[in-house]
Design an enzyme around this catalytic site. Sequence first.
Site, mmCIF file in Angstrom:
data_model
loop_
_atom_site.group_PDB
_atom_site.id
_atom_site.type_symbol
_atom_site.label_atom_id
_atom_site.label_comp_id
_atom_site.label_asym_id
_atom_site.label_seq_id
_atom_site.Cartn_x
_atom_site.Cartn_y
_atom_site.Cartn_z
ATOM 1 N NE ARG A 1 -2.961 -0.102 3.214
ATOM 2 C CZ ARG A 1 -4.169 -0.656 3.086
ATOM 3 N NH1 ARG A 1 -5.110 -0.034 2.417
ATOM 4 N NH2 ARG A 1 -4.430 -1.822 3.638
ATOM 5 C CB CYS B 1 -28.572 -4.943 -7.611
ATOM 6 S SG CYS B 1 -28.885 -4.285 -9.244
HETATM 7 N N1 LLP Z 1 3.206 -9.041 3.284
HETATM 8 C C1 LLP Z 1 2.204 -9.905 3.534
HETATM 9 C C2 LLP Z 1 2.528 -11.256 3.970
HETATM 10 C C3 LLP Z 1 0.872 -9.489 3.380
HETATM 11 O O1 LLP Z 1 -0.112 -10.343 3.635
HETATM 12 C C4 LLP Z 1 0.585 -8.166 2.951
HETATM 13 C C5 LLP Z 1 -0.782 -7.706 2.792
HETATM 14 C C6 LLP Z 1 1.664 -7.310 2.676
HETATM 15 C C7 LLP Z 1 2.964 -7.778 2.872
HETATM 16 C C8 LLP Z 1 1.487 -5.910 2.219
HETATM 17 O O2 LLP Z 1 0.830 -5.133 3.164
HETATM 18 P P1 LLP Z 1 0.700 -3.559 2.963
HETATM 19 O O3 LLP Z 1 2.083 -2.971 2.982
HETATM 20 O O4 LLP Z 1 0.027 -3.334 1.656
HETATM 21 O O5 LLP Z 1 -0.129 -3.110 4.094
HETATM 22 N N2 LLP Z 1 -7.217 -5.545 0.922
HETATM 23 C C9 LLP Z 1 -6.848 -4.835 2.128
HETATM 24 C C10 LLP Z 1 -5.409 -5.047 2.495
HETATM 25 C C11 LLP Z 1 -5.025 -6.495 2.644
HETATM 26 C C12 LLP Z 1 -3.554 -6.705 2.930
HETATM 27 C C13 LLP Z 1 -3.198 -8.131 2.789
HETATM 28 N N3 LLP Z 1 -1.811 -8.433 3.022
HETATM 29 C C14 LLP Z 1 -7.196 -3.380 1.981
HETATM 30 O O6 LLP Z 1 -7.707 -2.977 0.931
HETATM 31 O O7 LLP Z 1 -7.035 -2.598 2.917
#
Ligand code: LLP
Length: 428
Positions: free
Chosen positions: A284, A350
């Site tokens: 992110r 919907c």
């Molecule tokens: N490493 C692992 C093992 C992960 O499971 C994830 C994210 C990341 C790194 C990266 O995390 P980040 O830096 O993006 O926070 N769909 C959700 C977020 C799900 C994150 C899943 N794992 C949302 O839209 O907020």
Amino acid sequence: MNAPDTPPPSRTPAVPGASFDGVDLAALADRLGTPLYAYSASAIRQRIDGLQQALHGLDAMICYAVKANGNRAILELMAGAGLGADIVSAGELRRALQAGIPPARIVFSGVGKSEDEIAGALDVGIQRFNVESLDELLAIERLAALRGAVARAAVRINPDVDALTHAKISTGKSENKFGVSIDEARRWFESRAQLQHVRLDGLHVHIGSQILSLEPFRQTLARVAAFWRELRHGGHPIASIDVGGGLGVRYREGETPIAPADYVAAIREALAGFDGRLLLEPGRYLVAEAGVLLTRVLRVKHGEARDFLVLDAAMNDLLRPSLYDAWHDIVPVSAGAGPEVVYDVVGPVCETGDTFARDRRLPACGEGDLLMILGAGAYGASMGSTYNSRPLPAEALLDRGRYALVRRRQNFEQMTAGEQPARQWETA
Ligand code: LLP
């Protein structure tokens, strides 16, 4: 194309406005249609640079979490900047390789790696597996033995820390499905000699996503560091510590994300004396604020209780508000500057859950007005679906006054390819 051939010399601040990374968004939407994801390459580069600067002097590798946005152009940008990839499926592995990310820079996370996925990753020789269960460890041992290979592995620790984020994206509490306890990890290391085809010499942890407070990271790092020291004393040297992802971003005014320098300072402090490699898996942080979802107003509907702004984007294009009640700023690009009105901003799907915002104050909008939904670069397109038989939207990469279409809008034929009438019946 109405963009200059050569990019302007100065760095365009990649803050969305009527223009984003030097590209006129209204003209872009006219050309490519809506809903349309637009990503700023400059903004992504700035994030990468900022993180790399914070990591200066450390033996560190950033493995971009492909799940945040796996578009090939984005991955090529990451590859070009020397980043690796954190993958969670065979599909993500193929995407990373296709984009030119070398296998030696790929780590494989996830609680449910299938045998085929493990075999595929062994065959290309990825950097390491982040292992989440004993069964998985034994499967890797078996599949590596079949190939006469030695797989490198890190144990994913579940540190039982509350990441203080949305429950659906918390992964580091003991009740979550991820990782193993330190007690279990200790047993893995104690019986490590039995593994002939897995070199278990890494630690991994990832406690959740959209984390805005340093404290959970500090607690986690302290637990991981104590375990690494214990292992070292016990004769189990650790070659890499992967601190996962999770760095939060500013979706909403008033939110203050952790500065990369502070985050890395916490890592340096906790892991002082560690002479192996540090791995990071941000998703992110690198892409969320570099993306907007452009969408037009289909209709303004004056309901009994509220006014609805019905957009041509919906929950199938950007699921976060429906799934996590996530806030995304919504900003007019070409809406009239009328008096402000309070709307529920919704899509055409919907379901009542197909709502981007409730009670959102916006300048009065009319049919055809162009809006953008901010913070859509991460977990936007990558979580898209064709629900309600809505084809996937187009995606464009913008870079200092120019743009490239990096995903064509899906058409009906592509959306339904693979389906067929039940004409040929067989018994299994
Ligand atoms: N490493 C692992 C093992 C992960 O499971 C994830 C994210 C990341 C790194 C990266 O995390 P980040 O830096 O993006 O926070 N769909 C959700 C977020 C799900 C994150 C899943 N794992 C949302 O839209 O907020």
